[in-house]
Design an enzyme around this catalytic site. Structure first.
Site, mmCIF file in Angstrom:
data_model
loop_
_atom_site.group_PDB
_atom_site.id
_atom_site.type_symbol
_atom_site.label_atom_id
_atom_site.label_comp_id
_atom_site.label_asym_id
_atom_site.label_seq_id
_atom_site.Cartn_x
_atom_site.Cartn_y
_atom_site.Cartn_z
ATOM 1 C CD GLU A 101 -5.523 0.608 2.854
ATOM 2 O OE1 GLU A 101 -5.342 -0.474 3.453
ATOM 3 O OE2 GLU A 101 -6.178 0.380 1.537
ATOM 4 C CB SER B 68 -8.995 -1.257 5.331
ATOM 5 O OG SER B 68 -9.722 -2.455 4.750
ATOM 6 N NE ARG C 285 -4.138 -2.038 0.037
ATOM 7 C CZ ARG C 285 -3.716 -3.181 -0.465
ATOM 8 N NH1 ARG C 285 -2.739 -3.393 -1.014
ATOM 9 N NH2 ARG C 285 -4.417 -4.157 -0.293
HETATM 10 C C1 FAD Z 1 -15.704 0.946 -0.385
HETATM 11 C C2 FAD Z 1 -14.202 0.893 -0.663
HETATM 12 C C3 FAD Z 1 -13.521 -0.349 -0.963
HETATM 13 C C4 FAD Z 1 -12.198 -0.371 -0.964
HETATM 14 N N1 FAD Z 1 -11.435 -1.420 -1.381
HETATM 15 C C5 FAD Z 1 -10.047 -1.348 -1.581
HETATM 16 C C6 FAD Z 1 -9.331 -2.497 -2.073
HETATM 17 O O1 FAD Z 1 -9.854 -3.718 -2.031
HETATM 18 N N2 FAD Z 1 -8.015 -2.344 -2.119
HETATM 19 C C7 FAD Z 1 -7.265 -1.298 -2.023
HETATM 20 O O2 FAD Z 1 -6.084 -1.248 -2.113
HETATM 21 N N3 FAD Z 1 -7.995 -0.110 -1.761
HETATM 22 C C8 FAD Z 1 -9.462 -0.096 -1.539
HETATM 23 N N4 FAD Z 1 -9.929 1.028 -1.416
HETATM 24 C C9 FAD Z 1 -9.479 2.343 -1.105
HETATM 25 C C10 FAD Z 1 -9.205 3.147 -2.457
HETATM 26 O O3 FAD Z 1 -10.360 2.898 -3.288
HETATM 27 C C11 FAD Z 1 -7.950 2.931 -3.056
HETATM 28 O O4 FAD Z 1 -6.759 3.448 -2.262
HETATM 29 C C12 FAD Z 1 -7.930 3.846 -4.570
HETATM 30 O O5 FAD Z 1 -6.965 3.206 -5.269
HETATM 31 C C13 FAD Z 1 -7.606 5.384 -4.376
HETATM 32 O O6 FAD Z 1 -7.966 5.740 -5.568
HETATM 33 P P1 FAD Z 1 -8.607 7.175 -5.781
HETATM 34 O O7 FAD Z 1 -8.490 7.538 -7.181
HETATM 35 O O8 FAD Z 1 -9.784 7.332 -5.180
HETATM 36 O O9 FAD Z 1 -7.662 8.080 -5.165
HETATM 37 P P2 FAD Z 1 -7.709 9.379 -3.958
HETATM 38 O O10 FAD Z 1 -8.523 8.932 -2.813
HETATM 39 O O11 FAD Z 1 -8.349 10.431 -4.802
HETATM 40 O O12 FAD Z 1 -6.293 9.868 -3.543
HETATM 41 C C14 FAD Z 1 -5.434 8.972 -2.912
HETATM 42 C C15 FAD Z 1 -4.256 9.587 -2.939
HETATM 43 O O13 FAD Z 1 -3.668 9.571 -4.489
HETATM 44 C C16 FAD Z 1 -3.342 10.489 -4.883
HETATM 45 N N5 FAD Z 1 -3.724 10.264 -6.467
HETATM 46 C C17 FAD Z 1 -4.871 10.377 -7.082
HETATM 47 N N6 FAD Z 1 -4.842 10.507 -8.280
HETATM 48 C C18 FAD Z 1 -3.534 10.420 -8.729
HETATM 49 C C19 FAD Z 1 -2.712 10.669 -9.881
HETATM 50 N N7 FAD Z 1 -3.271 10.365 -11.341
HETATM 51 N N8 FAD Z 1 -1.454 11.130 -9.937
HETATM 52 C C20 FAD Z 1 -0.820 11.146 -8.409
HETATM 53 N N9 FAD Z 1 -1.654 10.902 -7.487
HETATM 54 C C21 FAD Z 1 -2.854 10.661 -7.708
HETATM 55 C C22 FAD Z 1 -3.889 11.542 -4.200
HETATM 56 O O14 FAD Z 1 -3.254 12.724 -4.252
HETATM 57 C C23 FAD Z 1 -3.812 11.150 -2.725
HETATM 58 O O15 FAD Z 1 -2.578 11.213 -2.245
HETATM 59 C C24 FAD Z 1 -11.438 1.068 -0.980
HETATM 60 C C25 FAD Z 1 -12.192 1.996 -0.954
HETATM 61 C C26 FAD Z 1 -13.487 2.275 -0.638
HETATM 62 C C27 FAD Z 1 -14.707 3.302 -0.216
#
Ligand code: FAD
Length: 321
Positions: free
Chosen positions: A302, A225, A173
């Site tokens: 996380e 999580s 992660r």
């Molecule tokens: C119901 C639910 C289930 C989930 N299940 C999982 C799972 O099974 N496994 C898991 O690993 N995670 C899980 N997650 C967490 C989340 O979905 C992941 O961490 C996801 O990859 C975050 O992506 P995001 O685009 O929403 O990032 P954001 O939440 O928008 O941002 C997270 C970080 O990434 C950075 N970021 C976003 N886009 C970019 C980009 N293009 N370039 C550089 N930095 C960027 C942001 O600046 C921030 O620091 C879950 C979340 C929810 C709500």
């Protein structure tokens, strides 16, 4: 002070002044930012970053907002949201090229439909390709960093570069991008030929499992999580579920204001009526303290916080921490 964004708007960037950020995170929490730039393509992203650099306006970038808790006070800088409703994906032989703005599940669907194996495990994970790479998202024992070949990056001062996956220091992660703040414009994934029907069936199975285990975001807004699972202390051990430790210690009974624990999973904080971002922060502190007291383990977050929270000294953090 209102500014002229006509040049960006003419290339399709949607600009909102004093935008409320709760609308753009799965937790549905958080105050406002001065300006929000909705970019869906690499070109829109590059032009927005160049414009903000030129005007010397500080900014942060978010994706789907599915791993964030934004402060109730809002944030003191501009925000770029890099998300595309239409997947921007193509493939050649055993490589898939995809924009950082594409939703991760759309990438999984594309790979399965094209009969390309290696990405089924990301089915149903919310958020974008960019967010998943930064946090090395994963499920079922696999992580995004394992199947990534390279990324096109944009630095905060607008310079483009290409980096190989092995240079991104992926660990559980985590990646070095959390420290550098570089933006993922586009990514290339390694896949191999597979059976389309089998891949679609595997994907359906994964989605079924996820629907049973994970909160329905319409009913329980959350960020998945909250803490990482616990790293093994020796090679003989496996990673251990933080949810198990929390549940054994009675963590499911914890609550602060409207922030409560998801009844089916002790490592997920959900928003109920009246919940503030500060409630989520305070509840997370209590969860960490409970595991420390009962097992002498330091659990690592996380989910990332954005902006100021009471009880946290400014010097301890940057905007996203
Ligand atoms: C119901 C639910 C289930 C989930 N299940 C999982 C799972 O099974 N496994 C898991 O690993 N995670 C899980 N997650 C967490 C989340 O979905 C992941 O961490 C996801 O990859 C975050 O992506 P995001 O685009 O929403 O990032 P954001 O939440 O928008 O941002 C997270 C970080 O990434 C950075 N970021 C976003 N886009 C970019 C980009 N293009 N370039 C550089 N930095 C960027 C942001 O600046 C921030 O620091 C879950 C979340 C929810 C709500």
């Amino acid at each position: 002070m209102s500014r002229d964004w006509t040049a960006l708007q003419s290339c399709g960037v949607v600009v909102q002044e004093n935008a409320v950020l709760s609308q753009w995170t799965t937790f549905q929490l958080g105050g406002s930012c001065s300006s929000l730039f909705l970019c869906s393509t690499p070109l829109q992203l590059e032009q927005t970053v160049a414009c903000l650099v030129e005007k010397e306006i500080p900014f942060i970038l978010i994706g789907g907002g599915s791993n964030l808790v934004v402060s109730d006070y809002g944030i003191d800088c501009a925000v770029i949201r890099y998300v595309s409703d239409i997947p921007l994906i193509s493939h050649q032989k055993n490589e898939i090229t995809v924009s950082g703005s594409t939703q991760l599940d759309q990438l999984a669907l594309y790979a399965a439909q094209q009969g390309l194996e290696g990405l089924t495990f990301i089915s149903g994970i919310p958020g974008t390709v960019g967010g998943a790479i930064v946090g090395n998202a994963g499920a079922f024992g696999k992580q995004v960093g394992d199947v990534l070949k390279s990324v096109t990056l944009l630095s905060a001062d607008g310079k483009q570069s290409i980096a190989l996956a092995e240079d991104l220091n992926f660990t559980y992660r985590n990646s070095r991008l959390k420290e550098t703040g570089d933006i993922i414009v586009e990514a290339v994934f390694k896949v191999c030929p597979g059976q389309k029907n089998e891949l679609i069936n595997q994907r359906d199975e994964i989605l079924k499992i996820r629907w049973q285990k994970h909160p329905d975001l319409k009913v329980y807004p959350c960020a998945g999580s909250f803490f990482r699972n616990i790293e093994p202390t020796s090679q003989a051990q496996r990673r251990q579920a933080t949810g198990w430790f929390l549940e054994q210690a009675g963590g499911k009974n914890l609550a602060v204001g409207g922030a409560v624990i998801f009844p089916q999973h002790a490592n997920i904080i959900v928003k109920t009526q009246g919940c503030t971002a500060q409630n989520v922060y305070d509840l997370a502190q209590q969860m960490a303290a409970l595991v420390k007291k009962n097992y002498n383990l330091d659990i690592v977050r996380e989910v990332r916080f954005v902006g100021k929270f009471d009880g946290v000294a400014d010097s301890e953090k940057t905007v996203i921490w």
